[in-house]
Enzyme design. Structure first.
Site, PDB file in Angstrom:
ATOM      1  N   TYR A  53       0.819  -1.220   0.000  1.00  0.00           N
ATOM      2  CA  TYR A  53       0.000   0.000   0.000  1.00  0.00           C
ATOM      3  C   TYR A  53       0.855   1.273   0.000  1.00  0.00           C
ATOM      4  O   TYR A  53       0.443   2.296  -0.552  1.00  0.00           O
ATOM      5  CB  TYR A  53      -1.015  -0.019   1.155  1.00  0.00           C
ATOM      6  CG  TYR A  53      -2.167  -0.951   0.819  1.00  0.00           C
ATOM      7  CD1 TYR A  53      -3.141  -0.555  -0.089  1.00  0.00           C
ATOM      8  CD2 TYR A  53      -2.241  -2.236   1.351  1.00  0.00           C
ATOM      9  CE1 TYR A  53      -4.176  -1.412  -0.444  1.00  0.00           C
ATOM     10  CE2 TYR A  53      -3.263  -3.092   1.002  1.00  0.00           C
ATOM     11  CZ  TYR A  53      -4.235  -2.678   0.096  1.00  0.00           C
ATOM     12  OH  TYR A  53      -5.250  -3.525  -0.278  1.00  0.00           O
ATOM     13  N   GLN A  87     -15.333   2.055  -5.997  1.00  0.00           N
ATOM     14  CA  GLN A  87     -14.608   0.946  -5.369  1.00  0.00           C
ATOM     15  C   GLN A  87     -13.139   1.322  -5.228  1.00  0.00           C
ATOM     16  O   GLN A  87     -12.380   0.638  -4.556  1.00  0.00           O
ATOM     17  CB  GLN A  87     -14.705  -0.314  -6.227  1.00  0.00           C
ATOM     18  CG  GLN A  87     -16.115  -0.848  -6.400  1.00  0.00           C
ATOM     19  CD  GLN A  87     -16.162  -1.904  -7.499  1.00  0.00           C
ATOM     20  OE1 GLN A  87     -15.899  -3.082  -7.260  1.00  0.00           O
ATOM     21  NE2 GLN A  87     -16.503  -1.488  -8.708  1.00  0.00           N
ATOM     22  N   ASN A  88     -12.747   2.414  -5.896  1.00  0.00           N
ATOM     23  CA  ASN A  88     -11.320   2.779  -5.928  1.00  0.00           C
ATOM     24  C   ASN A  88     -10.884   3.388  -4.605  1.00  0.00           C
ATOM     25  O   ASN A  88     -11.621   4.170  -3.990  1.00  0.00           O
ATOM     26  CB  ASN A  88     -11.049   3.771  -7.060  1.00  0.00           C
ATOM     27  CG  ASN A  88     -11.376   3.174  -8.418  1.00  0.00           C
ATOM     28  OD1 ASN A  88     -11.503   1.954  -8.547  1.00  0.00           O
ATOM     29  ND2 ASN A  88     -11.515   4.019  -9.415  1.00  0.00           N
ATOM     30  N   HIS A 105     -14.722   0.776  -0.657  1.00  0.00           N
ATOM     31  CA  HIS A 105     -13.583  -0.091  -0.298  1.00  0.00           C
ATOM     32  C   HIS A 105     -12.497   0.664   0.464  1.00  0.00           C
ATOM     33  O   HIS A 105     -11.364   0.197   0.531  1.00  0.00           O
ATOM     34  CB  HIS A 105     -12.998  -0.754  -1.556  1.00  0.00           C
ATOM     35  CG  HIS A 105     -13.916  -1.778  -2.180  1.00  0.00           C
ATOM     36  ND1 HIS A 105     -13.741  -2.276  -3.448  1.00  0.00           N
ATOM     37  CD2 HIS A 105     -15.026  -2.398  -1.683  1.00  0.00           C
ATOM     38  CE1 HIS A 105     -14.699  -3.164  -3.715  1.00  0.00           C
ATOM     39  NE2 HIS A 105     -15.495  -3.233  -2.657  1.00  0.00           N
ATOM     40  N   CYS A 116      -8.837   0.724  18.205  1.00  0.00           N
ATOM     41  CA  CYS A 116      -9.896   1.634  18.691  1.00  0.00           C
ATOM     42  C   CYS A 116     -10.719   2.253  17.564  1.00  0.00           C
ATOM     43  O   CYS A 116     -11.617   3.060  17.828  1.00  0.00           O
ATOM     44  CB  CYS A 116      -9.290   2.737  19.558  1.00  0.00           C
ATOM     45  SG  CYS A 116      -8.446   4.028  18.622  1.00  0.00           S
ATOM     46  N   CYS A 135      -5.162   6.046  20.684  1.00  0.00           N
ATOM     47  CA  CYS A 135      -5.038   5.115  21.823  1.00  0.00           C
ATOM     48  C   CYS A 135      -3.606   4.631  22.044  1.00  0.00           C
ATOM     49  O   CYS A 135      -3.324   3.977  23.051  1.00  0.00           O
ATOM     50  CB  CYS A 135      -5.971   3.917  21.658  1.00  0.00           C
ATOM     51  SG  CYS A 135      -5.425   2.725  20.416  1.00  0.00           S
ATOM     52  N   GLY A 171     -15.982   1.134 -15.667  1.00  0.00           N
ATOM     53  CA  GLY A 171     -14.622   0.620 -15.463  1.00  0.00           C
ATOM     54  C   GLY A 171     -14.494  -0.379 -14.341  1.00  0.00           C
ATOM     55  O   GLY A 171     -13.517  -0.348 -13.594  1.00  0.00           O
ATOM     56  N   THR A 172     -15.462  -1.281 -14.243  1.00  0.00           N
ATOM     57  CA  THR A 172     -15.362  -2.345 -13.228  1.00  0.00           C
ATOM     58  C   THR A 172     -15.658  -3.689 -13.877  1.00  0.00           C
ATOM     59  O   THR A 172     -16.568  -3.796 -14.714  1.00  0.00           O
ATOM     60  CB  THR A 172     -16.277  -2.087 -12.020  1.00  0.00           C
ATOM     61  OG1 THR A 172     -16.190  -3.205 -11.135  1.00  0.00           O
ATOM     62  CG2 THR A 172     -17.721  -1.846 -12.409  1.00  0.00           C
ATOM     63  N   LEU A 195     -14.273  -1.015 -21.047  1.00  0.00           N
ATOM     64  CA  LEU A 195     -13.523  -1.332 -22.264  1.00  0.00           C
ATOM     65  C   LEU A 195     -14.206  -2.451 -23.029  1.00  0.00           C
ATOM     66  O   LEU A 195     -14.248  -2.436 -24.256  1.00  0.00           O
ATOM     67  CB  LEU A 195     -12.103  -1.792 -21.900  1.00  0.00           C
ATOM     68  CG  LEU A 195     -10.974  -0.775 -21.858  1.00  0.00           C
ATOM     69  CD1 LEU A 195      -9.648  -1.495 -21.661  1.00  0.00           C
ATOM     70  CD2 LEU A 195     -10.951   0.096 -23.110  1.00  0.00           C
TER      71      LEU A 195
END
Ligand code: BJW
Length: 224
Positions: A53, A87-88, A105, A116, A135, A171-172, A195
């Site tokens: 990530y 969803q991005n 998402h 927490c 926390c 686009g999914t 597409l």
């Protein structure tokens, strides 16, 4: 005033240089989703997941919104009641000027404390030893919905999709639920922009196929 609900996926950000998941050369051809996109994978190897990530966060910061993001932002400013669901996990819709974006998402640019539930803006690089700002627990993670976790904002999403005169998916691949099943909840007209036909293409009343940067601005221009 037409009520429109739009669901976007990775294809809308592909031409901004952010990889999709299931296309040739997509992220899931390079990474094992069980290792980087599940709570179990994160428990096994948090450093690997943070690296995944962190790299995507860097790519996201360097990317810029494309003509599809810009056209959807213009549609939000027009005289329609628009709900934009994505969803991005990137922030390109917001950076293009869309005023309200529902991230089902989660968001790459946000951090979450698994202890927490506090949330804050993520630094460019996160590490397993980072402590929660609220926390103090070393239980921080990207604020991302992984497989097996509950998607965010489902009440607002279902309200918008069921009330919409028009539901549009852009686009999914329609391989991931509950997003892929939203078209079944739509009571109005439905349109798929992609597409190529998605896994749920047959559930849509109409289709427009081609790159999002061409098809989305053309469709929005017809509505404005
Ligand atoms: C272009 C283009 C260009 C390319 N122009 N187009 C029912 C049946 C079976 C399984 C399940 C089920 N319900 C739930 C499940 C389990 C699971 C699931 O769906 N598994 C499947 C693999 C079968 N779902 C979950 O676990 C979800 N949670 C859940 O269901 O909780 C219970 C619940 C139930 C009911 C209500 C509420 C909750 C959580 C799913 C989390 C998904 N997370 C990921 C990764 C994290 C985010 C991240 O790291 O970015 O999210 S997976 C990944 O896939 C990512 C994406 O958001 C998601 C969807 O991918 P997307 O956007 O469709 O991308 P691609 O690559 O698949 O497709 C791109 C498309 O664009 C292609 O069609 C291209 O052709 C196109 N394209 N360039 C236009 N230029």
């Amino acid at each position: 005033m037409m009520k429109i609900a739009i669901l976007t996926g990775a294809g809308v950000s592909a031409e901004s240089g952010l990889g999709t998941f299931r296309d040739k050369d997509g992220l899931w051809t390079k990474y094992d989703l069980n290792e980087v996109a599940t709570p179990e994978g994160f428990a096994r190897n948090p450093a690997l997941v943070h690296d995944f990530y962190n790299a995507r966060r860097t790519n996201c910061v360097q990317a810029t919104p494309n003509a599809a993001h810009t056209a959807l932002a213009a549609l939000a400013m027009a005289d329609h009641d628009l709900t934009l669901i994505t969803q991005n996990v990137d922030d390109l819709h917001s950076r293009a000027g869309s005023p309200a974006v529902i991230h089902m998402h989660g968001e790459l640019m946000r951090a979450l404390c698994a202890s927490c539930n506090a949330r804050w803006d993520a630094p460019l690089a996160m590490h397993p030893s980072d402590c929660c700002q609220t926390c103090g627990a070393a239980a921080t993670r990207p604020d991302i919905v992984w497989f097996g976790e509950i998607t965010y904002h489902m009440d607002a999403i279902l309200d918008a999709v069921t009330a919409a005169d028009l539901f549009v998916a852009i686009g999914t691949s329609a391989e991931v639920y509950p997003a892929a099943g939203l078209v079944e909840q739509a009571t109005g007209d439905t349109l798929e922009i992609n597409l190529a036909p998605s896994a749920r293409a047959n559930a849509f009343a109409s289709h427009r196929f081609g790159p999002a940067t061409e098809v989305v601005p053309a469709w929005v221009a017809e509505l404005l």
